[in-house]
Design an enzyme around this catalytic site. Structure first.
Site, PDB file in Angstrom:
ATOM      1  N   ARG A 223     -18.620  -3.450  23.284  1.00  0.00           N
ATOM      2  CA  ARG A 223     -19.661  -2.450  23.517  1.00  0.00           C
ATOM      3  C   ARG A 223     -19.133  -1.048  23.256  1.00  0.00           C
ATOM      4  NH1 ARG A 223     -23.721  -1.472  28.542  1.00  0.00           N
ATOM      5  NH2 ARG A 223     -24.059   0.721  28.135  1.00  0.00           N
TER       6      ARG A 223
ATOM      7  N   ARG B  30     -27.418  -2.285  22.807  1.00  0.00           N
ATOM      8  CA  ARG B  30     -26.086  -2.604  23.310  1.00  0.00           C
ATOM      9  C   ARG B  30     -25.807  -4.101  23.192  1.00  0.00           C
ATOM     10  NH1 ARG B  30     -27.752  -0.601  28.333  1.00  0.00           N
ATOM     11  NH2 ARG B  30     -28.363   1.209  27.127  1.00  0.00           N
TER      12      ARG B  30
ATOM     13  N   ASP C 276     -25.143  -5.430  28.586  1.00  0.00           N
ATOM     14  CA  ASP C 276     -25.315  -4.554  29.733  1.00  0.00           C
ATOM     15  C   ASP C 276     -25.282  -5.436  30.973  1.00  0.00           C
ATOM     16  OD1 ASP C 276     -26.505  -1.560  30.123  1.00  0.00           O
ATOM     17  OD2 ASP C 276     -27.072  -2.890  31.766  1.00  0.00           O
TER      18      ASP C 276
ATOM     19  N   ASP D 288     -25.667  -5.226  35.165  1.00  0.00           N
ATOM     20  CA  ASP D 288     -26.011  -4.398  36.326  1.00  0.00           C
ATOM     21  C   ASP D 288     -26.020  -5.237  37.599  1.00  0.00           C
ATOM     22  OD1 ASP D 288     -26.574  -1.966  34.935  1.00  0.00           O
ATOM     23  OD2 ASP D 288     -28.525  -2.765  34.343  1.00  0.00           O
TER      24      ASP D 288
HETATM   25  O1  GSY Z   1     -30.773  -1.717  32.013  1.00  0.00           O
HETATM   26  C1  GSY Z   1     -30.360  -2.730  31.216  1.00  0.00           C
HETATM   27  C2  GSY Z   1     -30.425  -2.393  29.763  1.00  0.00           C
HETATM   28  N1  GSY Z   1     -31.810  -2.278  29.308  1.00  0.00           N
HETATM   29  C3  GSY Z   1     -32.681  -3.278  29.030  1.00  0.00           C
HETATM   30  C4  GSY Z   1     -32.594  -4.687  29.110  1.00  0.00           C
HETATM   31  O2  GSY Z   1     -31.574  -5.296  29.490  1.00  0.00           O
HETATM   32  N2  GSY Z   1     -33.732  -5.379  28.747  1.00  0.00           N
HETATM   33  C5  GSY Z   1     -34.862  -4.772  28.340  1.00  0.00           C
HETATM   34  N3  GSY Z   1     -35.918  -5.519  28.003  1.00  0.00           N
HETATM   35  N4  GSY Z   1     -34.963  -3.420  28.261  1.00  0.00           N
HETATM   36  C6  GSY Z   1     -33.878  -2.690  28.620  1.00  0.00           C
HETATM   37  N5  GSY Z   1     -33.738  -1.365  28.622  1.00  0.00           N
HETATM   38  C7  GSY Z   1     -32.494  -1.133  29.057  1.00  0.00           C
HETATM   39  S1  GSY Z   1     -31.826   0.446  29.251  1.00  0.00           S
END
Ligand code: GSY
Length: 158
Positions: free
Chosen positions: A79, A88, A91, A93
């Site tokens: 990343r 990315r 990710d 979280d």
């Molecule tokens: O916050 C996580 C990264 N992220 C995502 C994701 O994982 N999935 C979707 N569908 N939209 C996202 N926008 C972000 S920023």
């Protein structure tokens, strides 16, 4: 030991492989993995569809130690931090830890936006329906479509 839920998402490169490697790296603390969903990007620039899933852990780590694990997984997935909210490879979280409520500048548990995002709530409802309110899920942002299961985490056949 604490039950914890992580949200994993990828929308660059071999999306499923990045998710698989990250889940594999979490080792024996993994108790369950949700189905994989293909999801519309929420926020940020125009970008490709994400694959998202939720992992349930049974962990002895503190929230801050778990955050360090999330960052390590992201770094391990080639990343490169470019545009904020942009595409990315991975990710990760922290969404929820049983009994934990904290709000520090770089770490909030539960995740500050978990109730707004269908890509978090839909797979979380598969693993922990008691945490997800149906009306909140219905009002949450972004379309989600079932994509399949991570290899090795298919549901047991009846
Ligand atoms: O916050 C996580 C990264 N992220 C995502 C994701 O994982 N999935 C979707 N569908 N939209 C996202 N926008 C972000 S920023």
């Amino acid at each position: 030991m604490t039950r914890a839920f992580l949200s994993l998402g990828s929308n660059l490169g071999d999306r499923q492989q990045f998710l698989s490697e990250a889940v594999g790296s979490l080792g024996s603390s993994v108790k369950a993995v949700s189905p994989v969903y293909e999801t519309d990007p929420v926020g940020g620039p125009t970008q490709g569809l994400f694959l998202n899933l939720i992992v349930e852990l049974d962990t002895s780590l503190s929230p801050r130690e778990l955050l360090a694990v999330c960052h390590r997984l992201e770094s391990g997935a080639e990343r490169v931090r470019t545009e904020r909210w942009g595409p990315r490879t991975l990710d990760v979280d922290i969404i929820w830890m049983d009994g934990v409520q904290m709000a520090e500048p770089d770490l909030e548990v539960p995740h500050p936006r978990w109730q707004e995002r269908a890509f978090v709530l839909r797979p979380l409802a598969d693993l922990a329906p008691e945490l997800v309110d149906g009306d909140v899920l219905a009002r949450s942002q972004g379309q989600v479509r079932t994509f399949g299961h991570l290899p090795g985490w298919e549901p047991a056949s009846q």
